[in-house]
Write an enzyme that holds these catalytic residues in place. Structure first.
Site, PDB file in Angstrom:
ATOM      1  N   GLU A  66       0.867  -1.181   0.000  1.00 22.01           N
ATOM      2  CA  GLU A  66       0.000   0.000   0.000  1.00 22.01           C
ATOM      3  C   GLU A  66       0.904   1.231   0.000  1.00 22.01           C
ATOM      4  O   GLU A  66       1.812   1.340   0.836  1.00 22.01           O
ATOM      5  CB  GLU A  66      -0.921   0.047   1.220  1.00 22.01           C
ATOM      6  CG  GLU A  66      -1.840   1.285   1.154  1.00 22.01           C
ATOM      7  CD  GLU A  66      -2.760   1.462   2.347  1.00 22.01           C
ATOM      8  OE1 GLU A  66      -2.604   0.731   3.347  1.00 22.01           O
ATOM      9  OE2 GLU A  66      -3.625   2.360   2.272  1.00 22.01           O
ATOM     10  N   GLU A  91       5.042   4.605   3.545  1.00 30.46           N
ATOM     11  CA  GLU A  91       4.458   5.882   3.950  1.00 30.46           C
ATOM     12  C   GLU A  91       5.553   6.949   4.028  1.00 30.46           C
ATOM     13  O   GLU A  91       6.587   6.741   4.651  1.00 30.46           O
ATOM     14  CB  GLU A  91       3.769   5.683   5.311  1.00 30.46           C
ATOM     15  CG  GLU A  91       3.268   6.928   5.992  1.00 30.46           C
ATOM     16  CD  GLU A  91       2.360   7.783   5.122  1.00 30.46           C
ATOM     17  OE1 GLU A  91       1.312   7.315   4.657  1.00 30.46           O
ATOM     18  OE2 GLU A  91       2.723   8.961   4.889  1.00 30.46           O
ATOM     19  N   ASP A 141      -3.047  12.129  -1.775  1.00 31.38           N
ATOM     20  CA  ASP A 141      -3.176  13.596  -1.701  1.00 31.38           C
ATOM     21  C   ASP A 141      -3.558  14.136  -3.067  1.00 31.38           C
ATOM     22  O   ASP A 141      -2.858  13.891  -4.053  1.00 31.38           O
ATOM     23  CB  ASP A 141      -1.839  14.204  -1.262  1.00 31.38           C
ATOM     24  CG  ASP A 141      -1.425  13.705   0.114  1.00 31.38           C
ATOM     25  OD1 ASP A 141      -2.263  13.765   1.028  1.00 31.38           O
ATOM     26  OD2 ASP A 141      -0.284  13.231   0.260  1.00 31.38           O
ATOM     27  N   LYS A 145      -4.360  22.337  -6.541  1.00 32.26           N
ATOM     28  CA  LYS A 145      -3.864  23.512  -7.287  1.00 32.26           C
ATOM     29  C   LYS A 145      -3.093  23.061  -8.526  1.00 32.26           C
ATOM     30  O   LYS A 145      -2.285  22.143  -8.459  1.00 32.26           O
ATOM     31  CB  LYS A 145      -2.936  24.351  -6.397  1.00 32.26           C
ATOM     32  CG  LYS A 145      -3.680  25.078  -5.316  1.00 32.26           C
ATOM     33  CD  LYS A 145      -2.756  26.009  -4.562  1.00 32.26           C
ATOM     34  CE  LYS A 145      -3.550  26.690  -3.456  1.00 32.26           C
ATOM     35  NZ  LYS A 145      -2.720  27.084  -2.333  1.00 32.26           N
ATOM     36  N   ASP A 177     -12.068  10.404  -3.107  1.00 33.85           N
ATOM     37  CA  ASP A 177     -13.287  11.225  -3.070  1.00 33.85           C
ATOM     38  C   ASP A 177     -13.171  12.375  -4.059  1.00 33.85           C
ATOM     39  O   ASP A 177     -14.130  13.120  -4.240  1.00 33.85           O
ATOM     40  CB  ASP A 177     -13.450  11.827  -1.670  1.00 33.85           C
ATOM     41  CG  ASP A 177     -12.293  12.760  -1.373  1.00 33.85           C
ATOM     42  OD1 ASP A 177     -11.139  12.295  -1.432  1.00 33.85           O
ATOM     43  OD2 ASP A 177     -12.522  13.965  -1.132  1.00 33.85           O
TER      44      ASP A 177
HETATM   45  C1  LIG Z   1      -4.555  11.749   2.267  1.00 35.40           C
HETATM   46  S1  LIG Z   1      -3.531  10.586   3.099  1.00 35.40           S
HETATM   47  C2  LIG Z   1      -4.450   9.064   2.989  1.00 35.40           C
HETATM   48  C3  LIG Z   1      -4.032   8.050   4.038  1.00 35.40           C
HETATM   49  C4  LIG Z   1      -4.756   6.696   3.971  1.00 35.40           C
HETATM   50  N1  LIG Z   1      -4.524   6.030   2.698  1.00 35.40           N
HETATM   51  C5  LIG Z   1      -6.237   6.841   4.194  1.00 35.40           C
HETATM   52  O1  LIG Z   1      -6.998   6.659   3.218  1.00 35.40           O
HETATM   53  O2  LIG Z   1      -6.631   7.109   5.340  1.00 35.40           O
HETATM   54  C6  LIG Z   1      -2.246  10.319   1.894  1.00 35.40           C
HETATM   55  C7  LIG Z   1      -1.003   9.698   2.515  1.00 35.40           C
HETATM   56  O3  LIG Z   1      -0.083   9.367   1.488  1.00 35.40           O
HETATM   57  C8  LIG Z   1       1.243   9.687   1.935  1.00 35.40           C
HETATM   58  N2  LIG Z   1       2.053   9.853   0.725  1.00 35.40           N
HETATM   59  C9  LIG Z   1       1.953  10.823  -0.207  1.00 35.40           C
HETATM   60  N3  LIG Z   1       2.793  10.600  -1.233  1.00 35.40           N
HETATM   61  C10 LIG Z   1       3.451   9.452  -0.940  1.00 35.40           C
HETATM   62  C11 LIG Z   1       4.454   8.689  -1.596  1.00 35.40           C
HETATM   63  N4  LIG Z   1       4.928   9.055  -2.792  1.00 35.40           N
HETATM   64  N5  LIG Z   1       4.910   7.572  -0.994  1.00 35.40           N
HETATM   65  C12 LIG Z   1       4.429   7.186   0.204  1.00 35.40           C
HETATM   66  N6  LIG Z   1       3.470   7.868   0.867  1.00 35.40           N
HETATM   67  C13 LIG Z   1       2.989   8.975   0.315  1.00 35.40           C
HETATM   68  C14 LIG Z   1       1.053  10.915   2.787  1.00 35.40           C
HETATM   69  O4  LIG Z   1       2.107  11.100   3.704  1.00 35.40           O
HETATM   70  C15 LIG Z   1      -0.267  10.593   3.495  1.00 35.40           C
HETATM   71  O5  LIG Z   1      -0.078   9.875   4.698  1.00 35.40           O
END
Ligand SMILES: C[S@@+](CC[C@H](N)C(=O)[O-])C[C@H]1O[C@@H](n2cnc3c(N)ncnc32)[C@H](O)[C@@H]1O
Length: 240
Positions: A66, A91, A141, A145, A177
């Site tokens: 994941e 992560e 994420d 923008k 979403d």
């Molecule tokens: C909006 S959160 C969603 C967390 C989880 N998947 C959930 O649905 O509750 C997005 C997560 O992806 C991580 N993230 C973003 N880009 C990443 C990357 N290239 N590799 C690993 N993690 C990443 C961020 O640090 C963040 O914890």
């Protein structure tokens, strides 16, 4: 509780250029305070992360990754429901990884780990071709923008990265979403010769419940409570 990452017990790098290769990331540099110790369940990749083979070994029926597990709801559910499958959560944010790894350590299960690294880069340079049965990306994420779009995980090069890491027949599972981002994923993955959207698999996974693809994550629960529409895709790796 979270505290600043300058803790003497842990010594993660304050800035790791590897983490930002292929796109700038943004995350909170904090580690978990407290009651638990993630021990070997939390791995800081640093400049030279261990390979997937080093982390997982070879005794599993399948190996899944994941990317961006956040607080770890999917990895925790999947390792519980499917003890013969190894699940690696990659992560970028050390605080989330530490929190999730501590929960996994407390569960007594050995079929998962959390790695602090850039998930896309890890698939490119630390995973053997065809090693993965599934890649899960839930609520990445959205970077709404326009000038930040390059920071999204699903840029045009991602299908090739996924096609290399997934075995033929393996799947990418995605949920969001954000309609615009989901549209981008549908376009990027839908136009890739190595992938076909598999709507039967989407229905099967949803019906299979906790521990399977689309297990509700922290972000999903929040967004469902707000009444937002969730879009979910399974893209199957086709060909050889
Ligand atoms: C909006 S959160 C969603 C967390 C989880 N998947 C959930 O649905 O509750 C997005 C997560 O992806 C991580 N993230 C973003 N880009 C990443 C990357 N290239 N590799 C690993 N993690 C990443 C961020 O640090 C963040 O914890």
């Amino acid at each position: 509780m979270l505290r600043p990452m300058s803790s003497p017990e842990r010594d993660p790098p304050t800035y790791n250029p590897r983490m930002h290769r292929g796109g700038k990331l943004s995350f909170r540099g904090r580690v978990q305070d407290g009651d638990g110790d993630p021990g070997e369940f939390l791995v800081f990749g640093g400049q030279d992360p261990p390979t997937l083979r080093d982390l997982a070994g070879s005794q599993w029926r399948g190996i899944e990754v994941e990317i961006g597990p956040g607080k770890g709801a999917f990895v925790l559910a999947a390792t519980a429901a499917r003890p013969d499958v190894f699940v690696l959560g990659i992560e970028a944010a050390p605080g989330y990884a530490s929190l999730a790894a501590t929960k996994l350590a407390q569960s007594g299960r050995d079929n998962g780990r959390f790695l602090v690294d850039n998930g896309k880069l890890y698939l490119q340079d630390r995973v053997e071709p065809g090693a993965l049965d599934a890649v899960h990306v839930y609520f990445p994420d959205p970077w709404p923008k326009r000038r930040h779009r390059g920071r999204r995980l699903f840029t045009d090069d991602v299908p090739a990265v996924l096609a290399r890491a997934l075995r033929p027949g393996g799947c990418l599972y995605f949920a969001s979403d954000n309609a615009a981002y989901a549209g981008q994923v549908a376009r990027v993955m839908g136009s890739a010769a190595d992938f076909r959207r598999d709507e039967d698999e989407e229905a099967r996974a949803l019906a299979a419940g906790p521990g399977h693809a689309f297990t509700p994550t922290n972000f999903e629960r929040k967004y469902v409570a707000e009444g937002r529409t969730i879009r979910r895709f399974a893209f199957r790796r086709v060909g050889r």
